[in-house]
Scaffold this active site. Structure first.
Site, PDB file in Angstrom:
ATOM      1  CE  LYS A 116      39.140  33.287  42.582  1.00  0.00           C
ATOM      2  NZ  LYS A 116      38.535  33.196  41.238  1.00  0.00           N
ATOM      3  CG  ASP A 128      33.426  31.539  38.442  1.00  0.00           C
ATOM      4  OD1 ASP A 128      33.932  32.630  38.756  1.00  0.00           O
ATOM      5  OD2 ASP A 128      32.197  31.415  38.247  1.00  0.00           O
ATOM      6  CB  THR A 129      35.024  30.639  43.996  1.00  0.00           C
ATOM      7  OG1 THR A 129      36.204  29.903  43.727  1.00  0.00           O
ATOM      8  CG2 THR A 129      34.560  30.348  45.416  1.00  0.00           C
ATOM      9  CE1 TYR A 183      29.531  37.425  49.747  1.00  0.00           C
ATOM     10  CE2 TYR A 183      31.014  36.565  48.076  1.00  0.00           C
ATOM     11  CZ  TYR A 183      29.895  37.287  48.420  1.00  0.00           C
ATOM     12  OH  TYR A 183      29.129  37.881  47.435  1.00  0.00           O
TER      13      TYR A 183
HETATM   14  P1  ITT Z   1      38.992  36.068  39.000  1.00  0.00           P
HETATM   15  O1  ITT Z   1      37.675  35.954  38.283  1.00  0.00           O
HETATM   16  O2  ITT Z   1      39.948  37.063  38.396  1.00  0.00           O
HETATM   17  O3  ITT Z   1      39.659  34.735  39.239  1.00  0.00           O
HETATM   18  P2  ITT Z   1      37.362  36.985  41.253  1.00  0.00           P
HETATM   19  O4  ITT Z   1      37.748  37.595  42.566  1.00  0.00           O
HETATM   20  O5  ITT Z   1      36.404  37.711  40.364  1.00  0.00           O
HETATM   21  O6  ITT Z   1      38.725  36.628  40.496  1.00  0.00           O
HETATM   22  P3  ITT Z   1      35.454  34.734  41.436  1.00  0.00           P
HETATM   23  O7  ITT Z   1      34.631  35.267  40.328  1.00  0.00           O
HETATM   24  O8  ITT Z   1      35.784  33.289  41.418  1.00  0.00           O
HETATM   25  O9  ITT Z   1      36.848  35.530  41.552  1.00  0.00           O
HETATM   26  O10 ITT Z   1      34.882  35.034  42.870  1.00  0.00           O
HETATM   27  C1  ITT Z   1      33.551  35.054  43.209  1.00  0.00           C
HETATM   28  C2  ITT Z   1      33.359  35.767  44.512  1.00  0.00           C
HETATM   29  O11 ITT Z   1      33.629  34.866  45.577  1.00  0.00           O
HETATM   30  C3  ITT Z   1      34.245  37.005  44.752  1.00  0.00           C
HETATM   31  O12 ITT Z   1      33.435  37.950  45.438  1.00  0.00           O
HETATM   32  C4  ITT Z   1      35.335  36.495  45.645  1.00  0.00           C
HETATM   33  O13 ITT Z   1      35.812  37.520  46.521  1.00  0.00           O
HETATM   34  C5  ITT Z   1      34.624  35.398  46.431  1.00  0.00           C
HETATM   35  N1  ITT Z   1      35.550  34.314  46.758  1.00  0.00           N
HETATM   36  C6  ITT Z   1      36.211  33.513  45.868  1.00  0.00           C
HETATM   37  N2  ITT Z   1      36.984  32.641  46.534  1.00  0.00           N
HETATM   38  C7  ITT Z   1      36.817  32.899  47.863  1.00  0.00           C
HETATM   39  C8  ITT Z   1      37.359  32.365  49.051  1.00  0.00           C
HETATM   40  O14 ITT Z   1      38.267  31.394  49.027  1.00  0.00           O
HETATM   41  N3  ITT Z   1      36.949  32.869  50.214  1.00  0.00           N
HETATM   42  C9  ITT Z   1      36.049  33.868  50.269  1.00  0.00           C
HETATM   43  N4  ITT Z   1      35.498  34.450  49.201  1.00  0.00           N
HETATM   44  C10 ITT Z   1      35.875  33.964  48.001  1.00  0.00           C
END
Ligand code: ITT
Length: 202
Positions: free
Chosen positions: A13, A69-70, A158
């Site tokens: 990220k 958050d994604t 993903y």
């Molecule tokens: P931080 O909380 O430390 O930022 P994280 O990897 O836990 O990192 P998230 O909670 O935002 O990040 O991620 C939610 C899920 O979505 C996690 O399984 C990520 O691998 C996935 N994800 C996030 N951004 C993505 C992207 O651009 N492409 C594909 N998968 C993504």
């Protein structure tokens, strides 16, 4: 160059966001500022988690910072895994010891999607910025569909099973420079950048 702390341990990220903000900010993630602990994210919305991460780090380090958050929302699964995207396989104990979390999540997702003809999905990112004691959020969405098998080695999470609408390459097949012009995160980051330009000149 101005520095901005990004409250994440996910290096993918921070590389993506640094590439988008390259001329204006140096982005420092938590490992680069020596904060190795896990940051709590136990809210039930993306906004809630992004704000929780940003506020936690602001309080801990006393600096302005932002967090993202994604979630991946899949229509045929009623919007799941959504805010639970990171813990999708863990929630049902489907992650074997030592198995990479992203790999386990993709395996679960593809199994849940077996036989489903509606493959529509979207990535949604919420960025929370805490600056001068105030908080702001920015959202970015990209529509697409879930493939039946993984394709590509780039990206993370993903990406190998997500085909953005209008493209023939998954996020894991296209160069990062292209993902960064169309992705959920890019859309949210561009709003953050516009906001910072205005905020810092007024
Ligand atoms: P931080 O909380 O430390 O930022 P994280 O990897 O836990 O990192 P998230 O909670 O935002 O990040 O991620 C939610 C899920 O979505 C996690 O399984 C990520 O691998 C996935 N994800 C996030 N951004 C993505 C992207 O651009 N492409 C594909 N998968 C993504």
């Amino acid at each position: 160059m101005r520095e901005l702390i990004f409250a994440t341990h996910n290096e993918h990220k921070s590389i993506e966001i640094q590439a988008i903000l390259e001329d204006s900010y140096r982005i420092l993630n938590l490992d680069q500022v020596g904060l190795s602990e896990d940051i709590p994210e136990d809210q039930d919305t993306l906004d809630g988690n992004a704000l929780q991460k940003a506020r936690y780090v602001e309080e801990k380090l006393g600096v302005d910072c932002f967090a993202d958050d994604t979630g991946l929302e899949v229509d045929a699964l009623g919007g799941e895994p959504g805010v639970y995207s990171a813990r999708y396989a863990e929630l049902s104990n489907e992650r074997n010891n030592g198995q990479d979390a992203s790999e386990a999540n993709i395996i679960k997702l593809l199994r849940q999607m077996e036989g489903k003809s509606d493959r529509k999905a979207r990535f949604r990112t919420v960025i929370a910025l805490v600056i001068g004691g105030k908080q702001f959020t920015f959202e970015g969405v990209v529509e697409g569909s879930i493939l039946e098998k993984k394709r590509g080695e780039e990206g993370f999470g993903y990406d190998p099973v997500f085909l953005p609408d209008g493209y023939n390459e998954t996020f894991a097949e296209m160069p990062l420079s292209l993902k960064n012009t169309i992705s959920h995160r890019a859309r949210a980051v561009n709003q953050l950048a516009d906001f910072l330009r205005t905020y810092l000149t007024t």
